[in-house]
Write an enzyme that holds these catalytic residues in place. Structure first.
Site, PDB file in Angstrom:
ATOM      1  CG  LEU A  15      -1.775   1.284   1.380  1.00  6.03           C
ATOM      2  CD1 LEU A  15      -2.623   1.573   0.152  1.00  6.03           C
ATOM      3  CD2 LEU A  15      -2.646   1.181   2.641  1.00  6.03           C
ATOM      4  CG  ASP A  39      10.101   1.116  15.214  1.00  6.20           C
ATOM      5  OD1 ASP A  39       8.866   1.084  15.401  1.00  6.20           O
ATOM      6  OD2 ASP A  39      10.875   0.266  15.690  1.00  6.20           O
ATOM      7  CB  ILE A  40       4.888   3.915  14.025  1.00  2.00           C
ATOM      8  CG1 ILE A  40       4.449   2.446  14.072  1.00  2.00           C
ATOM      9  CG2 ILE A  40       4.916   4.430  12.593  1.00  2.00           C
ATOM     10  CD1 ILE A  40       3.008   2.238  13.594  1.00  2.00           C
ATOM     11  CB  ALA A  71      -0.285  -2.852   9.908  1.00  2.00           C
ATOM     12  CB  THR A 112      -7.916  -5.244   8.959  1.00  2.00           C
ATOM     13  OG1 THR A 112      -8.230  -6.531   8.428  1.00  2.00           O
ATOM     14  CG2 THR A 112      -7.856  -5.377  10.472  1.00  2.00           C
ATOM     15  CG  ASP A 113     -11.304  -8.147   6.495  1.00  2.00           C
ATOM     16  OD1 ASP A 113     -10.186  -7.657   6.238  1.00  2.00           O
ATOM     17  OD2 ASP A 113     -11.537  -9.374   6.387  1.00  2.00           O
ATOM     18  CE1 TYR A 136      -3.340  -7.327  10.920  1.00  2.00           C
ATOM     19  CE2 TYR A 136      -5.354  -8.382  10.150  1.00  2.00           C
ATOM     20  CZ  TYR A 136      -4.406  -7.376  10.042  1.00  2.00           C
ATOM     21  OH  TYR A 136      -4.524  -6.432   9.059  1.00  2.00           O
ATOM     22  CE  LYS A 140      -4.795  -2.827  11.484  1.00  2.00           C
ATOM     23  NZ  LYS A 140      -3.834  -1.758  11.094  1.00  2.00           N
ATOM     24  CD1 TRP A 161     -10.516 -10.351   2.232  1.00  2.00           C
ATOM     25  CD2 TRP A 161     -11.139 -11.339   0.315  1.00  2.00           C
ATOM     26  NE1 TRP A 161     -11.316 -11.416   2.556  1.00  2.00           N
ATOM     27  CE2 TRP A 161     -11.714 -12.047   1.417  1.00  2.00           C
ATOM     28  CE3 TRP A 161     -11.404 -11.765  -0.976  1.00  2.00           C
ATOM     29  CZ2 TRP A 161     -12.524 -13.161   1.235  1.00  2.00           C
ATOM     30  CZ3 TRP A 161     -12.215 -12.879  -1.148  1.00  2.00           C
ATOM     31  CH2 TRP A 161     -12.768 -13.580  -0.063  1.00  2.00           C
TER      32      TRP A 161
END
Length: 304
Positions: A15, A39-40, A71, A112-113, A136, A140, A161
């Site tokens: 992304l 590095d967040i 992420a 995310t879903d 995960y 999130k 996806w």
């Protein structure tokens, strides 16, 4: 969009790479560092990165925005390494939110879903109850809470996806299996909406422009995926078609036939109604996007 200055943590992922490419095409200045550079989870590095963004944007007369694409996405590995997943998916966004709030920079955070339980049978709206069933998904969901509870001007954008030219993903895996003569068995009882990262990047940048330009959506959580829905099995058949392989080489199976460490949502379709209501451009149908991706990245898919 030409007046945007964008910082993209997680910029070396699929992304992040498309955010850089699409942003550059549209005249935005995009800095997309990977975790080695930014590095967040480290407040000092985040403060330096965001401060540089603000200073450079001010000098160029641009509007600064942060789009967090960083992420921990190794879904199965997170089951045995939830502490690391928590650090990247929760502590990192919390640090990023605090710094953005202090420098008055709006933040778009990609989620995310997997924050949903996957038991539904109609597209999930942004305000649907969360019920993650994997490490995960839990991290999130907690990351979303960290961002929204920080006081920063932030928008959560959930997607699903995802595939693109960079990194490993389902499309590239299916293309490789097709080229190797493998006849895969793919689950046909999980539904979702495939999303090309280039289309998602375009949507995120449109949102960033609206936010920075003073016309932000009223809702702070939005969904952005490719249009329509399918199963992994039908998705795999479509990939085979795009690379010139016989789609009948793909056979359907159930989730129970291929158990994984992390449970997968059976139904991952996200409603894009709120995205449209905000005046944002909906992403094209997933099948159309896949054809465009395959046409533009033929060498990648053939050589995968």
């Amino acid at each position: 969009m030409s007046r945007l200055a964008v910082l993209v943590p997680g910029g070396t992922g699929q992304l992040g790479k498309d955010l850089s490419a699409v942003g550059a095409e549209r005249g935005a200045v995009v800095h997309a560092p990977g975790s080695a550079e930014l590095d967040i989870t480290k407040p000092g590095a985040v403060l330096e990165g965001v401060s540089r963004l603000v200073d450079e944007a001010r000098a160029d007369g641009r509007m600064p925005v942060v789009i967090n694409a960083a992420a921990y996405t190794a879904v199965d590995a997170a089951e045995d390494d939830e502490q690391r997943a928590f650090a990247v998916n929760v502590d990192g966004p919390r640090v990023l939110s605090a710094v953005c709030a202090s420098r008055r920079v709006p933040l778009l955070h990609v989620s995310t879903d997997y924050v949903f339980d996957g038991d539904g049978d109609t597209p999930y709206e942004p305000d649907a109850p969360l019920g993650p069933r994997s490490a995960y998904g839990r991290t999130k969901a907690a990351g979303e809470d960290a961002v929204l509870g920080s006081g920063v001007r932030a928008w959560i954008v959930r997607t699903a996806w995802v595939y693109g030219a960079g990194g490993g993903n389902f499309v590239k895996t299916m293309a490789r299996l097709a080229s190797e003569g493998v006849n895969p068995s793919v689950v046909d009882d999980q539904r979702g909406s495939p999303t090309w990262t280039a289309d998602l990047a375009s949507g995120l940048l449109e949102l960033a422009c609206a936010v920075a330009g003073g016309n932000p959506p009223a809702r702070r959580v939005l969904h952005c995926t490719g249009g329509g829905e399918t199963t992994w099995y039908e998705f795999a058949r479509a990939v085979f078609e795009e690379v010139g392989a016989d789609p009948d080489r793909v056979s359907p199976c159930t989730t129970a036939d291929h158990p994984r460490p992390a449970p997968r949502p059976a139904y991952s379709v996200l409603s894009n109604a709120a995205w449209r209501e905000a005046g944002l451009t909906p992403l094209r149908p997933w099948r159309e996007a896949l054809s465009a991706f395959a046409a533009g990245h033929r060498s990648i898919l053939v050589d995968t």
